[in-house]
Design an enzyme around this catalytic site. Structure first.
Site, PDB file in Angstrom:
ATOM      1  N   TYR A 290       2.423  -7.255  16.535  1.00 40.85           N
ATOM      2  CA  TYR A 290       2.878  -6.398  15.414  1.00 40.85           C
ATOM      3  C   TYR A 290       3.736  -5.245  15.931  1.00 40.85           C
TER       4      TYR A 290
ATOM      5  N   THR B  48       4.316 -11.019  -0.704  1.00 39.60           N
ATOM      6  CA  THR B  48       3.517 -11.793   0.234  1.00 39.60           C
ATOM      7  C   THR B  48       2.054 -11.512  -0.078  1.00 39.60           C
TER       8      THR B  48
ATOM      9  N   THR C  61       5.999   2.743  12.824  1.00 38.70           N
ATOM     10  CA  THR C  61       4.622   3.099  13.167  1.00 38.70           C
ATOM     11  C   THR C  61       4.531   3.802  14.521  1.00 38.70           C
ATOM     12  N   ASP C  62       3.457   4.552  14.720  1.00 39.84           N
ATOM     13  CA  ASP C  62       3.230   5.178  16.033  1.00 39.84           C
ATOM     14  C   ASP C  62       2.855   4.142  17.094  1.00 39.84           C
ATOM     15  N   GLU C  63       2.478   2.930  16.638  1.00 41.29           N
ATOM     16  CA  GLU C  63       2.030   1.909  17.599  1.00 41.29           C
ATOM     17  C   GLU C  63       3.150   1.448  18.523  1.00 41.29           C
TER      18      GLU C  63
ATOM     19  N   LYS D  59       7.742  -4.195  15.428  1.00 42.38           N
ATOM     20  CA  LYS D  59       8.200  -2.924  14.846  1.00 42.38           C
ATOM     21  C   LYS D  59       9.100  -2.183  15.851  1.00 42.38           C
TER      22      LYS D  59
ATOM     23  N   ARG E 146      -7.977   6.853  16.290  1.00 40.73           N
ATOM     24  CA  ARG E 146      -6.794   6.809  15.439  1.00 40.73           C
ATOM     25  C   ARG E 146      -6.591   8.195  14.817  1.00 40.73           C
TER      26      ARG E 146
ATOM     27  N   THR F  77      10.048 -11.248   9.607  1.00 42.40           N
ATOM     28  CA  THR F  77      10.244 -10.187   8.599  1.00 42.40           C
ATOM     29  C   THR F  77      10.638  -8.863   9.239  1.00 42.40           C
TER      30      THR F  77
ATOM     31  N   PHE G 114       0.825  -1.220   0.000  1.00 40.97           N
ATOM     32  CA  PHE G 114       0.000   0.000   0.000  1.00 40.97           C
ATOM     33  C   PHE G 114       0.862   1.274   0.000  1.00 40.97           C
ATOM     34  N   ILE G 115       1.640   1.476   1.050  1.00 41.60           N
ATOM     35  CA  ILE G 115       2.403   2.724   1.148  1.00 41.60           C
ATOM     36  C   ILE G 115       3.538   2.728   0.117  1.00 41.60           C
ATOM     37  N   GLY G 116       4.174   1.561  -0.062  1.00 44.41           N
ATOM     38  CA  GLY G 116       5.293   1.460  -1.000  1.00 44.41           C
ATOM     39  C   GLY G 116       4.902   1.864  -2.413  1.00 44.41           C
TER      40      GLY G 116
HETATM   41  P1  NAD Z   1       1.496  -3.640   3.249  1.00 47.63           P
HETATM   42  O1  NAD Z   1       1.200  -4.892   4.000  1.00 47.63           O
HETATM   43  O2  NAD Z   1       0.458  -3.071   2.342  1.00 47.63           O
HETATM   44  O3  NAD Z   1       2.822  -3.845   2.377  1.00 47.63           O
HETATM   45  C1  NAD Z   1       3.950  -4.532   2.841  1.00 47.63           C
HETATM   46  C2  NAD Z   1       4.830  -4.916   1.654  1.00 47.63           C
HETATM   47  O4  NAD Z   1       6.005  -5.557   2.149  1.00 47.63           O
HETATM   48  C3  NAD Z   1       4.154  -5.906   0.689  1.00 47.63           C
HETATM   49  O5  NAD Z   1       4.355  -5.503  -0.643  1.00 47.63           O
HETATM   50  C4  NAD Z   1       4.870  -7.216   0.976  1.00 47.63           C
HETATM   51  O6  NAD Z   1       4.906  -8.107  -0.131  1.00 47.63           O
HETATM   52  C5  NAD Z   1       6.252  -6.726   1.380  1.00 47.63           C
HETATM   53  N1  NAD Z   1       6.980  -7.695   2.210  1.00 47.63           N
HETATM   54  C6  NAD Z   1       6.520  -8.332   3.319  1.00 47.63           C
HETATM   55  N2  NAD Z   1       7.460  -9.164   3.801  1.00 47.63           N
HETATM   56  C7  NAD Z   1       8.552  -9.037   3.004  1.00 47.63           C
HETATM   57  C8  NAD Z   1       9.858  -9.620   2.989  1.00 47.63           C
HETATM   58  N3  NAD Z   1      10.220 -10.530   3.916  1.00 47.63           N
HETATM   59  N4  NAD Z   1      10.734  -9.248   2.029  1.00 47.63           N
HETATM   60  C9  NAD Z   1      10.373  -8.323   1.074  1.00 47.63           C
HETATM   61  N5  NAD Z   1       9.138  -7.771   1.037  1.00 47.63           N
HETATM   62  C10 NAD Z   1       8.245  -8.110   1.977  1.00 47.63           C
HETATM   63  O7  NAD Z   1       1.927  -2.584   4.353  1.00 47.63           O
HETATM   64  P2  NAD Z   1       1.797  -0.978   4.369  1.00 47.63           P
HETATM   65  O8  NAD Z   1       0.542  -0.611   5.049  1.00 47.63           O
HETATM   66  O9  NAD Z   1       2.100  -0.458   3.021  1.00 47.63           O
HETATM   67  O10 NAD Z   1       3.005  -0.618   5.369  1.00 47.63           O
HETATM   68  C11 NAD Z   1       4.316  -0.334   4.873  1.00 47.63           C
HETATM   69  C12 NAD Z   1       5.212   0.034   6.048  1.00 47.63           C
HETATM   70  O11 NAD Z   1       4.695   1.188   6.710  1.00 47.63           O
HETATM   71  C13 NAD Z   1       5.306  -1.051   7.117  1.00 47.63           C
HETATM   72  O12 NAD Z   1       6.638  -1.081   7.580  1.00 47.63           O
HETATM   73  C14 NAD Z   1       4.360  -0.579   8.221  1.00 47.63           C
HETATM   74  O13 NAD Z   1       4.768  -1.060   9.477  1.00 47.63           O
HETATM   75  C15 NAD Z   1       4.526   0.919   8.103  1.00 47.63           C
HETATM   76  N6  NAD Z   1       3.379   1.725   8.532  1.00 47.63           N
HETATM   77  C16 NAD Z   1       2.116   1.484   8.051  1.00 47.63           C
HETATM   78  C17 NAD Z   1       1.053   2.302   8.422  1.00 47.63           C
HETATM   79  C18 NAD Z   1      -0.336   2.090   7.887  1.00 47.63           C
HETATM   80  O14 NAD Z   1      -1.270   2.772   8.338  1.00 47.63           O
HETATM   81  N7  NAD Z   1      -0.559   1.213   6.914  1.00 47.63           N
HETATM   82  C19 NAD Z   1       1.267   3.346   9.328  1.00 47.63           C
HETATM   83  C20 NAD Z   1       2.565   3.556   9.829  1.00 47.63           C
HETATM   84  C21 NAD Z   1       3.606   2.750   9.403  1.00 47.63           C
HETATM   85  O1  TDX Z   2     -12.797  -4.854  10.986  1.00 52.97           O
HETATM   86  C1  TDX Z   2     -12.294  -3.978  11.712  1.00 52.97           C
HETATM   87  N1  TDX Z   2     -13.073  -3.338  12.638  1.00 52.97           N
HETATM   88  C2  TDX Z   2     -12.592  -2.373  13.479  1.00 52.97           C
HETATM   89  O2  TDX Z   2     -13.345  -1.832  14.309  1.00 52.97           O
HETATM   90  C3  TDX Z   2     -10.901  -3.603  11.602  1.00 52.97           C
HETATM   91  C4  TDX Z   2      -9.993  -4.274  10.597  1.00 52.97           C
HETATM   92  C5  TDX Z   2     -10.422  -2.623  12.449  1.00 52.97           C
HETATM   93  N2  TDX Z   2     -11.241  -2.033  13.360  1.00 52.97           N
HETATM   94  C6  TDX Z   2     -10.672  -0.999  14.251  1.00 52.97           C
HETATM   95  C7  TDX Z   2      -9.393  -1.401  14.959  1.00 52.97           C
HETATM   96  C8  TDX Z   2      -8.633  -0.104  15.072  1.00 52.97           C
HETATM   97  O3  TDX Z   2      -9.028   0.592  16.248  1.00 52.97           O
HETATM   98  O4  TDX Z   2     -10.294   0.112  13.405  1.00 52.97           O
HETATM   99  C9  TDX Z   2      -9.066   0.706  13.861  1.00 52.97           C
HETATM  100  C10 TDX Z   2      -8.050   0.654  12.714  1.00 52.97           C
HETATM  101  O5  TDX Z   2      -7.724  -0.711  12.508  1.00 52.97           O
HETATM  102  P1  TDX Z   2      -6.673  -1.160  11.372  1.00 52.97           P
HETATM  103  O6  TDX Z   2      -7.094  -0.581  10.067  1.00 52.97           O
HETATM  104  O7  TDX Z   2      -6.474  -2.621  11.489  1.00 52.97           O
HETATM  105  O8  TDX Z   2      -5.373  -0.328  11.808  1.00 52.97           O
HETATM  106  P2  TDX Z   2      -4.518  -0.326  13.172  1.00 52.97           P
HETATM  107  O9  TDX Z   2      -4.698  -1.567  13.930  1.00 52.97           O
HETATM  108  O10 TDX Z   2      -4.822   0.974  13.869  1.00 52.97           O
HETATM  109  O11 TDX Z   2      -3.026  -0.295  12.561  1.00 52.97           O
HETATM  110  C11 TDX Z   2      -2.732   0.482  11.391  1.00 52.97           C
HETATM  111  O12 TDX Z   2      -2.108   1.686  11.712  1.00 52.97           O
HETATM  112  C12 TDX Z   2      -0.762   1.648  12.110  1.00 52.97           C
HETATM  113  C13 TDX Z   2      -1.895  -0.294  10.374  1.00 52.97           C
HETATM  114  O13 TDX Z   2      -2.519  -1.525  10.080  1.00 52.97           O
HETATM  115  C14 TDX Z   2      -0.486  -0.497  10.844  1.00 52.97           C
HETATM  116  O14 TDX Z   2       0.296  -1.113   9.849  1.00 52.97           O
HETATM  117  C15 TDX Z   2       0.100   0.827  11.171  1.00 52.97           C
HETATM  118  O15 TDX Z   2       1.364   0.652  11.712  1.00 52.97           O
END
Ligand code: NAD
Ligand code: TDX
Length: 339
Positions: free
Chosen positions: A152, A36, A124-126, A156, A216, A98, A11-13
């Site tokens: 998770y 993955t 992440t902020d988590e 991190k 959030r 990973t 997603f972010i990438g």
């Molecule tokens: P995502 O799950 O959408 O993407 C993760 C990517 O990493 C995928 O393309 C997957 O194939 C790849 N990957 C996983 N394991 C791997 C490995 N062993 N080697 C090479 N590639 C691998 O995740 P995202 O939401 O895009 O998050 C990206 C980064 O940002 C993560 O490090 C996550 O912790 C961080 N982050 C995410 C959020 C959020 O809200 N989504 C917020 C803050 C930080």
């Molecule tokens: O079905 C659901 N119902 C629900 O109430 C899901 C999937 C989530 N939730 C709630 C849980 C959380 O309070 O919504 C909030 C957001 O949940 P997620 O989208 O799973 O995000 P969160 O757990 O907050 O983590 C996300 O933000 C920080 C990302 O998945 C992480 O990768 C990032 O680091």
């Protein structure tokens, strides 16, 4: 500048690839991704033939591969991770493998190359744990100790510490970013916003965990990508930067806004059992990155940015239907084989 981006098919990438190539003419990207379940090359279908983009199918735990790639680039943006809290509650092992071992492998590859370039570790902020609902003045900031709650966030936090240790011990030119919840295009529909939006388009209810009062701090993914680029270009070695949207919403408020924007009623909410160990509130104090690097979110204004995101999923039904059904995997199994 030639960047090694890990996890660029997620997603972010994928948003980072598109944003960085559009905004910097002198930049090229090698995307190392293991594909993955959440890695989907269709996210970059419009970019895959760009001369400034190269895809390498591989694992960040492969030291020889990482060593070779680190020898070819000027900088690293490390995003590859297992990213979903609920999955980590079911099975934490891939998260440690990973997020911790993978990160350490990448850092070892940097050491093997005597790598002097910038290395941004995207976290992440988590890692800071959670905040109480009744003290809105409290926010996460760079000086807080790490206190993660889920498997998770523990993985991190461990990776953040390993990164800082490699700076302290070996002088690697690393910075860490801790960002709040992202939303926007190409998010895997296991995360709450794309899950709820696509469920509603399908006529299904939305599973709201617990009392729905968890909060959030929502940031548009392209604002996050811009912040990561700012840290890459202007950040200081050994420093952490907290990134957030100044945009706190309870899950109930988020759900009601989605329902309203999509013309659906509250009967579509399905209250379900709470997530185990569910963190109550996340909120970021972004003053350091704003004052030191001049970054501010400009794409996250609520509810307009949420409305645009909903529209993206409405307009890209083929994309998410293929993801939800697993059909998207055929696309890369043909090109890259089974994993
Ligand atoms: P995502 O799950 O959408 O993407 C993760 C990517 O990493 C995928 O393309 C997957 O194939 C790849 N990957 C996983 N394991 C791997 C490995 N062993 N080697 C090479 N590639 C691998 O995740 P995202 O939401 O895009 O998050 C990206 C980064 O940002 C993560 O490090 C996550 O912790 C961080 N982050 C995410 C959020 C959020 O809200 N989504 C917020 C803050 C930080
Ligand atoms: O079905 C659901 N119902 C629900 O109430 C899901 C999937 C989530 N939730 C709630 C849980 C959380 O309070 O919504 C909030 C957001 O949940 P997620 O989208 O799973 O995000 P969160 O757990 O907050 O983590 C996300 O933000 C920080 C990302 O998945 C992480 O990768 C990032 O680091």
């Amino acid at each position: 500048m030639h960047i090694l981006l890990t996890g660029g098919s997620g997603f972010i990438g994928s948003n980072f690839v598109r944003f960085a190539l559009e905004s910097r003419a002198d930049l090229s990207i090698t995307n190392l991704d293991a594909l993955t379940y959440s890695g989907n090359p269709e996210n970059l279908a419009d970019i895959e033939h760009d001369k400034r983009y190269r895809f390498v199918h591989g694992d960040i735990k492969d030291l020889d591969l990482c060593t070779r790639l680190l020898g070819e680039v000027d900088a690293v943006v490390h995003m590859a991770a297992e990213s979903h809290v609920d999955r980590s509650i079911i099975d934490g092992r891939p998260f440690v493998e990973t997020n911790v071992l993978g990160t350490q492998t990448l850092l070892d590859a940097a050491r093997r190359n005597n790598f002097k370039g910038r290395f941004v570790h995207v976290s992440t902020d988590e890692v800071f744990g959670d905040l109480p609902l009744d003290q809105p003045e409290l926010k996460f900031h760079e000086k807080l100790p790490l206190k993660p709650s889920s498997p998770y966030s523990a993985s991190k936090a461990a990776s953040d510490m390993v990164v800082h240790a490699y700076h302290h011990t070996f002088g690697l030119n690393v910075s860490v970013t801790n960002c709040s919840n992202n939303f926007g295009p190409y998010q895997f529909p296991e995360k709450v916003i794309p899950l709820f939006v696509t469920n509603l388009i399908e006529g299904k209810k939305v599973p709201l965990y617990g009392d729905g009062r968890n909060v959030r701090d929502w940031l548009h993914v392209v604002d996050h990508c811009e912040a990561v680029l700012a840290v890459l270009e202007k950040g200081k070695a050994g420093q952490t930067y907290c990134i957030g949207g100044n945009n706190e919403r309870s899950n109930l408020e988020l759900t009601h806004t989605i329902l309203e924007l999509m013309g659906k009623g509250k009967e579509m909410i399905q209250p379900v059992t709470d997530r185990l160990g569910h963190d109550r509130r996340y909120a970021i104090d972004p003053r350091k990155i704003e004052s030191e690097l001049g970054w501010k979110p400009t794409r996250s204004a609520w509810p307009g940015a949420l409305e645009q995101t909903i529209k993206w999923y409405v307009d890209h039904e083929r994309w998410w239907r293929r993801v939800k059904s697993g059909a998207y995997r055929e696309y890369y199994q043909k090109q890259y084989g089974n994993r």
